[in-house]
Design a protein around this motif. Structure first.
Motif, PDB file in Angstrom:
ATOM      1  N   ASP A 196      -1.222   4.825 -10.534  1.00 31.49           N
ATOM      2  CA  ASP A 196      -1.178   4.601  -9.091  1.00 31.49           C
ATOM      3  C   ASP A 196      -0.340   5.625  -8.340  1.00 31.49           C
ATOM      4  N   GLY A 197       0.559   6.312  -9.044  1.00 31.64           N
ATOM      5  CA  GLY A 197       1.427   7.290  -8.390  1.00 31.64           C
ATOM      6  C   GLY A 197       2.625   7.581  -9.262  1.00 31.64           C
ATOM      7  N   ILE A 198       3.766   7.872  -8.638  1.00 32.13           N
ATOM      8  CA  ILE A 198       5.006   8.165  -9.348  1.00 32.13           C
ATOM      9  C   ILE A 198       5.946   6.978  -9.207  1.00 32.13           C
ATOM     10  N   TYR A 199       6.574   6.596 -10.311  1.00 30.85           N
ATOM     11  CA  TYR A 199       7.463   5.441 -10.345  1.00 30.85           C
ATOM     12  C   TYR A 199       8.917   5.890 -10.475  1.00 30.85           C
ATOM     13  N   ASP A 200       9.840   5.029 -10.012  1.00 29.92           N
ATOM     14  CA  ASP A 200      11.249   5.383 -10.122  1.00 29.92           C
ATOM     15  C   ASP A 200      11.727   5.329 -11.574  1.00 29.92           C
ATOM     16  N   LYS A 201      11.024   4.586 -12.401  1.00 32.58           N
ATOM     17  CA  LYS A 201      11.217   4.622 -13.843  1.00 32.58           C
ATOM     18  C   LYS A 201       9.928   4.141 -14.480  1.00 32.58           C
ATOM     19  N   PHE A 202       9.713   4.553 -15.707  1.00 31.00           N
ATOM     20  CA  PHE A 202       8.438   4.220 -16.349  1.00 31.00           C
ATOM     21  C   PHE A 202       8.690   3.902 -17.816  1.00 31.00           C
ATOM     22  N   GLY A 250       7.508  -0.043 -16.104  1.00 30.03           N
ATOM     23  CA  GLY A 250       8.170  -1.173 -15.461  1.00 30.03           C
ATOM     24  C   GLY A 250       8.912  -0.858 -14.190  1.00 30.03           C
ATOM     25  N   GLY A 251       8.758   0.346 -13.648  1.00 29.42           N
ATOM     26  CA  GLY A 251       9.495   0.717 -12.452  1.00 29.42           C
ATOM     27  C   GLY A 251       8.752   0.394 -11.173  1.00 29.42           C
ATOM     28  N   LYS A 252       9.351   0.830 -10.068  1.00 24.56           N
ATOM     29  CA  LYS A 252       8.775   0.618  -8.746  1.00 24.56           C
ATOM     30  C   LYS A 252       7.973   1.843  -8.331  1.00 24.56           C
ATOM     31  N   LEU A 253       6.782   1.594  -7.795  1.00 25.78           N
ATOM     32  CA  LEU A 253       5.954   2.689  -7.293  1.00 25.78           C
ATOM     33  C   LEU A 253       6.584   3.260  -6.037  1.00 25.78           C
ATOM     34  N   LEU A 254       6.756   4.577  -6.011  1.00 23.34           N
ATOM     35  CA  LEU A 254       7.347   5.250  -4.866  1.00 23.34           C
ATOM     36  C   LEU A 254       6.253   5.701  -3.908  1.00 23.34           C
ATOM     37  N   ASN A 255       6.366   5.321  -2.646  1.00 24.37           N
ATOM     38  CA  ASN A 255       5.369   5.724  -1.660  1.00 24.37           C
ATOM     39  C   ASN A 255       5.552   7.183  -1.253  1.00 24.37           C
ATOM     40  N   ILE A 256       6.807   7.646  -1.253  1.00 18.41           N
ATOM     41  CA  ILE A 256       7.096   9.025  -0.859  1.00 18.41           C
ATOM     42  C   ILE A 256       8.322   9.505  -1.622  1.00 18.41           C
ATOM     43  N   ILE A 257       8.320  10.784  -1.998  1.00 19.07           N
ATOM     44  CA  ILE A 257       9.452  11.343  -2.726  1.00 19.07           C
ATOM     45  C   ILE A 257       9.516  12.846  -2.448  1.00 19.07           C
ATOM     46  N   ASN A 258      10.723  13.362  -2.372  1.00 18.54           N
ATOM     47  CA  ASN A 258      10.906  14.799  -2.244  1.00 18.54           C
ATOM     48  C   ASN A 258      10.730  15.444  -3.604  1.00 18.54           C
ATOM     49  N   LEU A 283      -7.595  11.166   2.678  1.00 18.14           N
ATOM     50  CA  LEU A 283      -8.355  12.138   3.461  1.00 18.14           C
ATOM     51  C   LEU A 283      -8.367  11.775   4.944  1.00 18.14           C
ATOM     52  N   GLU A 284      -8.308  10.477   5.223  1.00 18.88           N
ATOM     53  CA  GLU A 284      -8.350  10.022   6.613  1.00 18.88           C
ATOM     54  C   GLU A 284      -6.965   9.807   7.200  1.00 18.88           C
ATOM     55  N   GLY A 285      -5.932  10.108   6.413  1.00 23.81           N
ATOM     56  CA  GLY A 285      -4.564   9.967   6.908  1.00 23.81           C
ATOM     57  C   GLY A 285      -4.094   8.537   7.031  1.00 23.81           C
ATOM     58  N   LYS A 286      -4.663   7.649   6.232  1.00 28.69           N
ATOM     59  CA  LYS A 286      -4.310   6.232   6.292  1.00 28.69           C
ATOM     60  C   LYS A 286      -3.405   5.851   5.117  1.00 28.69           C
ATOM     61  N   HIS A 287      -2.545   4.892   5.363  1.00 30.57           N
ATOM     62  CA  HIS A 287      -1.633   4.427   4.315  1.00 30.57           C
ATOM     63  C   HIS A 287      -2.383   3.605   3.278  1.00 30.57           C
ATOM     64  N   ASN A 288      -2.020   3.798   2.017  1.00 28.23           N
ATOM     65  CA  ASN A 288      -2.584   3.000   0.939  1.00 28.23           C
ATOM     66  C   ASN A 288      -1.675   3.142  -0.276  1.00 28.23           C
ATOM     67  N   ILE A 289      -2.200   2.836  -1.448  1.00 27.81           N
ATOM     68  CA  ILE A 289      -1.411   2.905  -2.676  1.00 27.81           C
ATOM     69  C   ILE A 289      -1.493   4.310  -3.246  1.00 27.81           C
ATOM     70  N   TYR A 290      -0.396   5.041  -3.150  1.00 24.68           N
ATOM     71  CA  TYR A 290      -0.289   6.400  -3.684  1.00 24.68           C
ATOM     72  C   TYR A 290       1.155   6.839  -3.542  1.00 24.68           C
ATOM     73  N   THR A 291       1.471   8.004  -4.087  1.00 23.96           N
ATOM     74  CA  THR A 291       2.782   8.626  -3.859  1.00 23.96           C
ATOM     75  C   THR A 291       2.577   9.972  -3.187  1.00 23.96           C
ATOM     76  N   LYS A 292       3.273  10.166  -2.083  1.00 17.35           N
ATOM     77  CA  LYS A 292       3.256  11.462  -1.412  1.00 17.35           C
ATOM     78  C   LYS A 292       4.483  12.259  -1.857  1.00 17.35           C
ATOM     79  N   ILE A 293       4.271  13.476  -2.304  1.00 18.31           N
ATOM     80  CA  ILE A 293       5.364  14.355  -2.738  1.00 18.31           C
ATOM     81  C   ILE A 293       5.542  15.440  -1.673  1.00 18.31           C
ATOM     82  N   ILE A 294       6.745  15.538  -1.152  1.00 16.32           N
ATOM     83  CA  ILE A 294       7.053  16.501  -0.109  1.00 16.32           C
ATOM     84  C   ILE A 294       7.638  17.762  -0.742  1.00 16.32           C
ATOM     85  N   GLY A 295       7.008  18.890  -0.499  1.00 18.06           N
ATOM     86  CA  GLY A 295       7.457  20.132  -1.086  1.00 18.06           C
ATOM     87  C   GLY A 295       8.374  20.949  -0.207  1.00 18.06           C
ATOM     88  N   ILE A 296       9.101  20.277   0.676  1.00 16.48           N
ATOM     89  CA  ILE A 296      10.073  20.954   1.533  1.00 16.48           C
ATOM     90  C   ILE A 296      11.426  20.294   1.322  1.00 16.48           C
TER      91      ILE A 296
END
Length: 216
Positions: free
Chosen positions: A144-150, A152-160, A200-213
């Motif tokens: 589903d995305g990136i977790y804070d631990k794996f 059994g961790g929490k799915l992160l919606n956004i991470i740097n 693709l439509e810019g809508k929130h859902n289940i995923y992790t966004k990684i910010i490269g800045i």
């Protein structure tokens, strides 16, 4: 133009996603480029490398060619045309709106990536993204995305990208290149095609966004 890397982990589950993306591209008049992962073919190369201790350069070359093989599979099951040069891809995508890039000719001729297993098709998709001048890459995989631990961790919606540590669904070089290229990425479960469409439509859902800045 949207760049979507469909991992080899989705090889047996990719058909619904491919067909959804093809329909979406045509209906919404959106240009979509698909980059394939290496899948089971790349795992064979890993095993050969481990058993025979072949050179890093040869492993790198063979693993990249595995991306072409999975790309040919995706092209057939998704009924999407595949191209092995950016010239042909850019020309034809104006008509087709969606295409699969077989990246070995580009990646091997430019030799822009380190010859190492620390770089997988995830990072290689960023190199292609830079050549195509896109600012975001979608990584469709089997989690589903990136977790804070794996596990059994929490799915992160956004991470740097600076904060990605340890075991994740992307390779260790990915966050480094994401910062270097000043790009953002999404990690999403491709078994649910609608989640990719939401991105693709810019809508929130289940995923992790990684910010490269530097700052979110």
């Amino acid at each position: 133009m949207h760049l979507i890397k469909i991992g080899g982990s989705l090889t047996y589950d990719a058909e619904p996603l491919l067909k959804t993306l093809k329909s979406y591209a045509k209906e919404k008049n959106k240009k979509i480029v698909i980059i394939p992962g290496g899948g089971e073919f790349a795992n064979v190369v890993r095993n050969i490398d481990k058993a025979l201790n072949i050179s890093n350069s040869l492993s790198h070359k063979l693993a990249i060619k595995c991306m072409d093989l999975i790309g040919e599979v995706y092209a057939e099951i998704g009924d999407i045309k595949a191209y092995d040069t950016l010239f042909d891809l850019k020309r034809e995508i104006e008509k087709e709106k969606i295409a699969i890039l077989l990246p070995s000719k580009i990646l091997l001729s430019t030799d822009i990536a380190e010859h190492s297993w620390a770089i997988t098709s995830d990072s290689l998709s960023l190199y292609i993204g830079k050549l195509l001048d896109v600012r975001e890459v979608i990584i469709a995989t089997d989690v589903d995305g990136i977790y804070d631990k794996f596990p059994g961790g929490k799915l992160l919606n956004i991470i740097n990208a600076n904060d990605i540590k340890g075991l994740t669904s992307v390779d260790e070089t990915f966050p480094i290149l994401l910062k270097q290229f000043k790009m953002n990425a999404y990690v999403v479960n491709g078994k649910y095609p609608e989640r990719v469409v939401y991105i693709l439509e810019g809508k929130h859902n289940i995923y992790t966004k990684i910010i490269g800045i530097d700052k979110i």
